[in-house]
Design a protein around this motif. Structure first.
Motif, PDB file in Angstrom:
ATOM      1  N   ALA A  83      48.204  35.694  70.930  1.00 24.44           N
ATOM      2  CA  ALA A  83      46.863  35.335  71.392  1.00 24.44           C
ATOM      3  C   ALA A  83      45.899  35.236  70.215  1.00 24.44           C
ATOM      4  CB  ALA A  83      46.371  36.372  72.397  1.00 24.44           C
ATOM      5  N   PHE A  84      46.044  36.128  69.237  1.00 26.45           N
ATOM      6  CA  PHE A  84      45.191  36.068  68.051  1.00 26.45           C
ATOM      7  C   PHE A  84      45.425  34.768  67.287  1.00 26.45           C
ATOM      8  CE2 PHE A  84      44.504  36.908  63.513  1.00 26.45           C
ATOM      9  CZ  PHE A  84      43.161  37.243  63.555  1.00 26.45           C
ATOM     10  N   ALA A  85      46.679  34.398  67.121  1.00 32.69           N
ATOM     11  CA  ALA A  85      46.997  33.168  66.389  1.00 32.69           C
ATOM     12  C   ALA A  85      46.479  31.940  67.133  1.00 32.69           C
ATOM     13  CB  ALA A  85      48.511  33.065  66.185  1.00 32.69           C
ATOM     14  N   ILE A  86      46.595  31.927  68.443  1.00 34.36           N
ATOM     15  CA  ILE A  86      46.095  30.798  69.219  1.00 34.36           C
ATOM     16  C   ILE A  86      44.574  30.718  69.105  1.00 34.36           C
ATOM     17  CG2 ILE A  86      45.785  29.932  71.580  1.00 34.36           C
ATOM     18  CD1 ILE A  86      48.630  30.999  72.135  1.00 34.36           C
TER      19      ILE A  86
ATOM     20  N   ALA B   9      39.803  28.023  66.802  1.00 23.88           N
ATOM     21  CA  ALA B   9      38.556  28.088  66.035  1.00 23.88           C
ATOM     22  C   ALA B   9      38.625  27.190  64.801  1.00 23.88           C
ATOM     23  CB  ALA B   9      38.279  29.526  65.623  1.00 23.88           C
ATOM     24  N   MET B  10      39.763  27.169  64.114  1.00 23.59           N
ATOM     25  CA  MET B  10      39.897  26.312  62.937  1.00 23.59           C
ATOM     26  C   MET B  10      39.877  24.834  63.332  1.00 23.59           C
ATOM     27  SD  MET B  10      42.441  28.341  60.297  1.00 23.59           S
ATOM     28  CE  MET B  10      43.893  27.901  61.161  1.00 23.59           C
ATOM     29  N   ARG B  11      40.513  24.498  64.449  1.00 22.45           N
ATOM     30  CA  ARG B  11      40.504  23.110  64.908  1.00 22.45           C
ATOM     31  C   ARG B  11      39.091  22.654  65.242  1.00 22.45           C
ATOM     32  NH1 ARG B  11      43.095  22.894  70.086  1.00 22.45           N
ATOM     33  NH2 ARG B  11      40.995  22.834  70.908  1.00 22.45           N
ATOM     34  N   ARG B  12      38.320  23.504  65.914  1.00 22.24           N
ATOM     35  CA  ARG B  12      36.944  23.151  66.233  1.00 22.24           C
ATOM     36  C   ARG B  12      36.089  23.023  64.985  1.00 22.24           C
ATOM     37  NH1 ARG B  12      35.943  27.015  71.442  1.00 22.24           N
ATOM     38  NH2 ARG B  12      37.164  25.782  72.909  1.00 22.24           N
TER      39      ARG B  12
ATOM     40  N   VAL C  34      37.117  22.072  62.025  1.00 21.69           N
ATOM     41  CA  VAL C  34      37.484  20.839  61.345  1.00 21.69           C
ATOM     42  C   VAL C  34      36.868  19.632  62.049  1.00 21.69           C
ATOM     43  CG1 VAL C  34      39.438  19.325  60.851  1.00 21.69           C
ATOM     44  CG2 VAL C  34      39.581  21.750  60.313  1.00 21.69           C
ATOM     45  N   ARG C  35      36.849  19.662  63.367  1.00 22.66           N
ATOM     46  CA  ARG C  35      36.297  18.542  64.131  1.00 22.66           C
ATOM     47  C   ARG C  35      34.773  18.570  64.194  1.00 22.66           C
ATOM     48  NH1 ARG C  35      40.032  18.033  69.502  1.00 22.66           N
ATOM     49  NH2 ARG C  35      41.954  17.423  68.471  1.00 22.66           N
ATOM     50  N   GLY C  36      34.179  19.635  63.752  1.00 24.98           N
ATOM     51  CA  GLY C  36      32.728  19.733  63.788  1.00 24.98           C
ATOM     52  C   GLY C  36      32.188  20.123  65.144  1.00 24.98           C
ATOM     53  N   GLN C  37      32.988  20.780  65.944  1.00 18.63           N
ATOM     54  CA  GLN C  37      32.567  21.185  67.277  1.00 18.63           C
ATOM     55  C   GLN C  37      32.153  22.653  67.291  1.00 18.63           C
ATOM     56  OE1 GLN C  37      35.881  20.400  69.770  1.00 18.63           O
ATOM     57  NE2 GLN C  37      35.624  18.193  69.741  1.00 18.63           N
ATOM     58  N   ARG C  38      31.395  23.049  66.360  1.00 19.04           N
ATOM     59  CA  ARG C  38      30.962  24.444  66.324  1.00 19.04           C
ATOM     60  C   ARG C  38      29.956  24.695  67.433  1.00 19.04           C
ATOM     61  NH1 ARG C  38      30.417  25.751  59.913  1.00 19.04           N
ATOM     62  NH2 ARG C  38      32.568  25.282  59.447  1.00 19.04           N
ATOM     63  N   PRO C  39      29.964  25.884  67.978  1.00 19.41           N
ATOM     64  CA  PRO C  39      28.995  26.174  69.040  1.00 19.41           C
ATOM     65  C   PRO C  39      27.574  26.186  68.469  1.00 19.41           C
ATOM     66  CG  PRO C  39      30.238  28.140  68.458  1.00 19.41           C
ATOM     67  CD  PRO C  39      30.867  26.986  67.739  1.00 19.41           C
TER      68      PRO C  39
END
Length: 72
Positions: free
Chosen positions: A34-37, A42-45, A47-52
């Motif tokens: 679960a930690f790795a997922i 979080a890293m994928r978001r 990179v895509r610029g989808q930060r909250p």
């Protein structure tokens, strides 16, 4: 009769031990998984610029519950 009871009790203890081992192994796999997922998401978001959005401003006079505390 004594032998049957002893075998039945031993089998019950062995079954409980196996169940406990399975529970420990599932936790040992589930928590890091679960930690790795979560980190991957979080890293994928990032990179895509989808930060909250970070619209919350920090007010030094605000209490944790949102009430205003005056300092003297």
């Amino acid at each position: 009769m004594w032998f049957r009871e002893t075998v039945a009790c031993a089998a019950g203890v062995i079954r409980l031990g196996i169940d406990a081992g399975i529970a420990l192994m599932s936790m040992a796999i589930a928590v890091p998984g679960a930690f790795a997922i979560g980190e991957g998401t979080a890293m994928r978001r990032a990179v895509r610029g989808q930060r909250p959005p970070t619209d919350t401003s920090v007010d030094l006079k605000a209490h944790d519950f949102g009430t205003i505390v005056t300092h003297r």
